[in-house]
Design an enzyme around this catalytic site. Sequence first.
Site, PDB file in Angstrom:
ATOM      1  NE  ARG A 239     -27.921  13.726 -33.451  1.00 54.90           N
ATOM      2  CZ  ARG A 239     -28.101  14.115 -32.197  1.00 54.90           C
ATOM      3  NH1 ARG A 239     -27.188  13.850 -31.284  1.00 54.90           N
ATOM      4  NH2 ARG A 239     -29.187  14.774 -31.847  1.00 54.90           N
ATOM      5  CG  HIS A 243     -28.235  10.230 -29.221  1.00 56.91           C
ATOM      6  ND1 HIS A 243     -26.867  10.309 -29.384  1.00 56.91           N
ATOM      7  CD2 HIS A 243     -28.456   9.322 -28.239  1.00 56.91           C
ATOM      8  CE1 HIS A 243     -26.290   9.486 -28.536  1.00 56.91           C
ATOM      9  NE2 HIS A 243     -27.215   8.872 -27.833  1.00 56.91           N
ATOM     10  CE1 TYR A 252     -30.667  17.577 -29.799  1.00 57.84           C
ATOM     11  CE2 TYR A 252     -32.386  16.318 -28.713  1.00 57.84           C
ATOM     12  CZ  TYR A 252     -31.314  16.376 -29.575  1.00 57.84           C
ATOM     13  OH  TYR A 252     -30.888  15.243 -30.216  1.00 57.84           O
TER      14      TYR A 252
END
Length: 348
Positions: A239, A243, A252
């Site tokens: 990815r 998100h 993160y």
Amino acid sequence: MHRVIGERGLDGSRFSVEEALALYRDVVRTRRFDERALALQRRGWMSGYPPFRGQEASQVGAAHALAEEDWFVPTYRSNAMQIALGVPMSDILLFRRGHPEFASDHDLNVLPQAVPIATQIPHAAGLGMAADYAGDDAAICCYFGDGATSEGDFHEGLNFAGVFDAPVVFFCENNGWAISLPRERQTASETIAGKAEAYGFEGVRVDGNDPLAVRETVADALERAREGDPVLVESLTYRQGAHTTSDDPSRYRDDPDDLPAWRTADPLDRYETFLREEGVLDDQLADAIREDADAELEKAVDVAEEAPRPDPAEVFDPVYAEPSSRLREQRAWLESFAPEHDVYELEH
């Protein structure tokens, strides 16, 4: 780990030049769609969007493996797969602007997107069982992310499929992150594919940034599923973005997350390089494919912008045959609120 790029040339694969270029066209189409959709959301054109940049090869390869009679059970990040299967781009854009999901009223074997994590997996198992009972030749492809494998619905769906020999391919796109959690923080299993053993069927892994390998792997899995042997496919991809548009991955994640280069490399660049080296793609053809994709996108945006605004109260109509008391209360509140506020503008 199954792959074609880096191990075989096009001559040594199952694919014709036309098939390889068809995959490339859809990877380009879906990349351009993702870029445009993200830009539209950032200017307030729609309220939210789940980017899939970096996962186009995985989804397009899987979509090209499905036969016309097969069914696709999607989730919110499977827009590339839906587009490659023929869902109009304008449908997806309209859905993000509050319209019914299938505005074009198409007759494709594609179910509505599931936004709650993993809830579509038991649906796919049930759909496969129904196809089996009806003597249908269709197989079902159910898409989900690696985070969904930690939900109870995943285990229930795969258990039913294994017990009842449902013709289902469970297509898990492992993009490295379950929202903000890396794979090793949300499962202790060495691989996602290995989870299939508990349910009595096979799990396989594929290089998800190689659309040729994904198409081969999913096509083989669908044939096995038609014979009553479900398969769990773990497509390893990455990815590249957030998100969703409400997420900040810099809080993160460190790039490239100690993953191998083949997994974090851009799948479009990688596949384009492969096709150029094979002598089937040049600048003129690549430019023409991008221009066609951009023209298609312009038309899709125009369709979405010209569509009449949906009535917010219509959201209540398809929930139950007879509305519950709670639903009537919610509708009454909205109708009392709407005259003083443009609900559409508040959402978009």
